[in-house]
Design a protein around this motif. Structure first.
Motif, mmCIF file in Angstrom:
data_model
loop_
_atom_site.group_PDB
_atom_site.id
_atom_site.type_symbol
_atom_site.label_atom_id
_atom_site.label_comp_id
_atom_site.label_asym_id
_atom_site.label_seq_id
_atom_site.Cartn_x
_atom_site.Cartn_y
_atom_site.Cartn_z
ATOM 1 N N ILE A 198 0.497 19.787 -8.118
ATOM 2 C CA ILE A 198 -0.603 19.509 -8.843
ATOM 3 C C ILE A 198 -1.525 19.061 -8.216
ATOM 4 O O ILE A 198 -2.909 19.349 -8.306
ATOM 5 N N GLU A 199 -1.407 17.998 -7.259
ATOM 6 C CA GLU A 199 -2.251 17.615 -6.261
ATOM 7 C C GLU A 199 -2.814 18.664 -5.340
ATOM 8 O O GLU A 199 -4.275 18.734 -5.032
ATOM 9 N N ALA A 200 -1.925 19.649 -4.965
ATOM 10 C CA ALA A 200 -2.299 20.674 -4.231
ATOM 11 C C ALA A 200 -3.371 21.548 -4.782
ATOM 12 O O ALA A 200 -4.346 22.011 -4.132
ATOM 13 N N LEU A 201 -3.221 21.851 -5.931
ATOM 14 C CA LEU A 201 -4.145 22.721 -6.586
ATOM 15 C C LEU A 201 -5.554 21.959 -6.917
ATOM 16 O O LEU A 201 -6.750 22.349 -7.055
ATOM 17 N N ARG A 202 -5.305 20.824 -6.920
ATOM 18 C CA ARG A 202 -6.941 19.872 -7.327
ATOM 19 C C ARG A 202 -7.618 20.049 -5.732
ATOM 20 O O ARG A 202 -8.621 19.926 -5.974
ATOM 21 N N ARG A 203 -6.701 20.136 -4.725
ATOM 22 C CA ARG A 203 -7.531 20.157 -3.294
ATOM 23 C C ARG A 203 -7.701 21.551 -2.830
ATOM 24 O O ARG A 203 -8.417 21.752 -1.717
ATOM 25 N N GLY A 204 -7.418 22.554 -3.435
ATOM 26 C CA GLY A 204 -7.378 24.068 -3.194
ATOM 27 C C GLY A 204 -6.538 24.139 -2.152
ATOM 28 O O GLY A 204 -6.963 24.985 -1.103
ATOM 29 N N ALA A 205 -5.474 23.476 -1.942
ATOM 30 C CA ALA A 205 -4.407 23.549 -0.670
ATOM 31 C C ALA A 205 -3.412 24.345 -1.046
ATOM 32 O O ALA A 205 -3.063 24.748 -2.194
ATOM 33 N N GLU A 206 -2.621 24.807 0.133
ATOM 34 C CA GLU A 206 -1.405 25.502 0.025
ATOM 35 C C GLU A 206 -0.221 25.008 -0.813
ATOM 36 O O GLU A 206 -0.041 23.775 -0.688
ATOM 37 N N GLN A 242 -0.481 28.080 -15.408
ATOM 38 C CA GLN A 242 -1.323 26.848 -15.083
ATOM 39 C C GLN A 242 -1.966 26.911 -13.552
ATOM 40 O O GLN A 242 -3.069 26.464 -13.264
ATOM 41 N N VAL A 243 -1.103 27.578 -12.678
ATOM 42 C CA VAL A 243 -1.686 27.967 -11.309
ATOM 43 C C VAL A 243 -2.718 29.066 -11.478
ATOM 44 O O VAL A 243 -3.782 28.616 -10.805
ATOM 45 N N VAL A 244 -2.884 29.945 -12.429
ATOM 46 C CA VAL A 244 -3.760 30.684 -12.553
ATOM 47 C C VAL A 244 -5.186 30.044 -13.022
ATOM 48 O O VAL A 244 -6.266 30.125 -12.289
ATOM 49 N N GLN A 301 -15.436 25.786 -9.488
ATOM 50 C CA GLN A 301 -16.054 24.331 -9.527
ATOM 51 C C GLN A 301 -16.239 23.645 -10.809
ATOM 52 O O GLN A 301 -17.305 22.808 -11.111
ATOM 53 N N CYS A 302 -15.161 23.717 -11.840
ATOM 54 C CA CYS A 302 -15.273 23.133 -13.019
ATOM 55 C C CYS A 302 -14.785 21.895 -13.070
ATOM 56 O O CYS A 302 -13.444 21.482 -13.525
ATOM 57 N N GLU A 303 -15.669 20.868 -12.989
ATOM 58 C CA GLU A 303 -15.371 19.398 -13.257
ATOM 59 C C GLU A 303 -14.826 19.071 -14.539
ATOM 60 O O GLU A 303 -14.263 17.898 -14.707
ATOM 61 N N TYR A 304 -14.927 19.778 -15.418
ATOM 62 C CA TYR A 304 -14.540 19.638 -16.862
ATOM 63 C C TYR A 304 -12.935 20.085 -17.090
ATOM 64 O O TYR A 304 -12.026 19.478 -17.401
ATOM 65 N N CYS A 305 -12.841 21.408 -16.550
ATOM 66 C CA CYS A 305 -11.723 21.875 -16.905
ATOM 67 C C CYS A 305 -10.472 21.598 -15.734
ATOM 68 O O CYS A 305 -9.067 21.307 -16.200
ATOM 69 N N VAL A 306 -10.575 21.022 -14.694
ATOM 70 C CA VAL A 306 -9.657 20.497 -13.585
ATOM 71 C C VAL A 306 -9.116 19.541 -14.296
ATOM 72 O O VAL A 306 -7.787 19.245 -14.363
ATOM 73 N N PRO A 307 -9.488 18.316 -14.882
ATOM 74 C CA PRO A 307 -8.934 17.251 -15.337
ATOM 75 C C PRO A 307 -7.901 17.704 -16.494
ATOM 76 O O PRO A 307 -6.818 17.232 -16.720
ATOM 77 N N TRP A 308 -8.459 18.447 -17.416
ATOM 78 C CA TRP A 308 -7.733 18.774 -18.368
ATOM 79 C C TRP A 308 -6.554 19.718 -18.061
ATOM 80 O O TRP A 308 -5.181 19.559 -18.689
ATOM 81 N N HIS A 309 -6.601 20.603 -17.060
ATOM 82 C CA HIS A 309 -5.310 21.483 -16.574
ATOM 83 C C HIS A 309 -4.578 20.640 -15.639
ATOM 84 O O HIS A 309 -3.165 20.942 -15.454
ATOM 85 N N THR A 310 -4.925 19.303 -15.093
ATOM 86 C CA THR A 310 -4.041 18.615 -14.480
ATOM 87 C C THR A 310 -3.259 18.103 -15.369
ATOM 88 O O THR A 310 -2.043 17.948 -15.049
ATOM 89 N N LYS A 311 -3.735 17.530 -16.616
ATOM 90 C CA LYS A 311 -2.699 17.033 -17.715
ATOM 91 C C LYS A 311 -1.860 17.928 -18.344
ATOM 92 O O LYS A 311 -0.923 17.799 -18.426
ATOM 93 N N LEU A 312 -2.249 19.207 -18.546
ATOM 94 C CA LEU A 312 -1.599 20.495 -18.971
ATOM 95 C C LEU A 312 -0.365 20.624 -18.004
ATOM 96 O O LEU A 312 0.735 20.854 -18.236
ATOM 97 N N SER A 313 -0.875 20.550 -16.693
ATOM 98 C CA SER A 313 0.280 20.861 -15.852
ATOM 99 C C SER A 313 1.248 19.789 -15.505
ATOM 100 O O SER A 313 2.406 19.942 -15.504
ATOM 101 N N GLN A 314 0.846 18.691 -16.011
ATOM 102 C CA GLN A 314 1.738 17.601 -15.753
ATOM 103 C C GLN A 314 2.914 17.648 -17.183
ATOM 104 O O GLN A 314 4.050 17.753 -17.071
ATOM 105 N N LEU A 315 2.214 18.129 -18.414
ATOM 106 C CA LEU A 315 3.006 18.142 -19.438
ATOM 107 C C LEU A 315 4.082 19.493 -19.243
ATOM 108 O O LEU A 315 5.237 19.749 -20.025
#
Length: 201
Positions: free
Chosen positions: A96-104, A63-65, A74-88
Motif C-alpha cells: 500500500i505504501e509503495a503504491l502511494r510512493r510510486g515505488a516498486e 486496487q493496484v490498477v 496526481q489525484c489527491e482525492y482518490c489516493v486516500p480513498w484507495h488506500t482505505k480500499l486497499s486496506q479493506l
C-alpha cells in the motif's frame, strides 16, 4: 462552479445512483456528489466500476490498477480513498505504501501489473512490445490486458473530475491525505533496461 449535491439537490436521474452509493459505502463520497451534476457521467462511472469488479483481476490487483492511475494522474482525492480500499482488500501495508510512493512492489506479479498500467497511462496506450511481453511473462493474459484498460477508464473519469472540480476530501479518509512525492524521472528506455538487465548503449 461545481456543486456538491446530495439526495435532495441532485438532478432526478442522479438521485438513485447517489442512493446506491450510500447503500454500498454507507456514505456518499464527495466525488459522486460532484459527478451528480452530470447524470450521464455518474451513471457511466458507477456502471464501469461495477463492470471492473466482474473482471478476472483479483480485488487486490484491481486496487493496484486503480492506485497506479491515481498516482500517475496526481489525484489527491482518490489516493486516500484507495488506500482505505486497499486496506479493506487485505493488501499488505508495505505494498500500500509503495503504491502511494510510486515505488516498486515487492510482489513480482503485482509489480508487473503496476508497470504495465503505468506504461499504458504515460504512453497514452502506445506500449512497446517488450513491456507487453513482460506483462504476459508475469502470468497475465490478453483478457487481463484489456481489463486493465477498463480500470484505467474508470479512473480517468474520477481523476479528471476531481482535477477540474477540486473535490474536497471526505472526513472518512482525511487521515490518509496524500501529495505526490518528488521522484526521479526515468525514460521508458531506462526502465526497460533495468527490467531486462541490458546495458544501455
Amino acid at each position: 462552479m461545481f456543486p456538491i449535491h446530495d439526495e435532495t439537490t441532485a438532478p432526478e436521474a442522479s438521485k438513485p445512483l447517489l442512493e446506491q452509493a450510500k447503500k454500498n459505502l454507507g456514505t456518499i463520497p464527495n466525488l459522486e456528489k460532484v459527478m451528480a451534476e452530470s447524470p450521464a457521467l455518474l451513471e457511466g462511472y458507477v456502471r464501469l466500476w461495477e463492470l471492473f469488479d466482474t473482471t478476472s483481476l483479483s480485488l487486490i490487483e484491481r486496487q493496484v490498477v486503480y492506485q497506479t492511475a491515481n498516482f500517475e494522474n496526481q489525484c489527491e482525492y482518490c489516493v486516500p480513498w484507495h488506500t482505505k480500499l486497499s486496506q479493506l482488500a487485505g493488501m499488505p501495508p508495505n505494498e500500500i505504501e509503495a503504491l502511494r510512493r510510486g515505488a516498486e512492489l515487492s510482489d513480482p506479479k503485482l509489480e508487473a501489473l503496476r508497470r504495465f498500467t503505468q506504461s499504458l497511462i504515460l504512453n497514452r496506450g502506445k506500449i512497446v512490445e517488450a513491456e507487453l511481453k513482460a506483462f504476459f511473462r508475469a502470468g497475465y493474459c490478453a483478457q487481463q490486458a484489456l481489463e486493465v484498460i477498463l480500470g484505467i477508464a474508470v479512473k480517468t473519469m474520477s481523476n479528471y473530475t476531481n482535477s477540474i472540480a477540486g473535490t474536497p476530501l471526505d472526513k472518512a479518509v482525511e487521515k490518509l491525505t496524500w501529495k505526490k512525492p518528488i521522484i526521479s524521472m526515468k525514460t521508458n528506455t531506462e526502465l526497460l533496461g533495468e527490467r531486462s538487465g541490458c546495458q544501455q548503449l
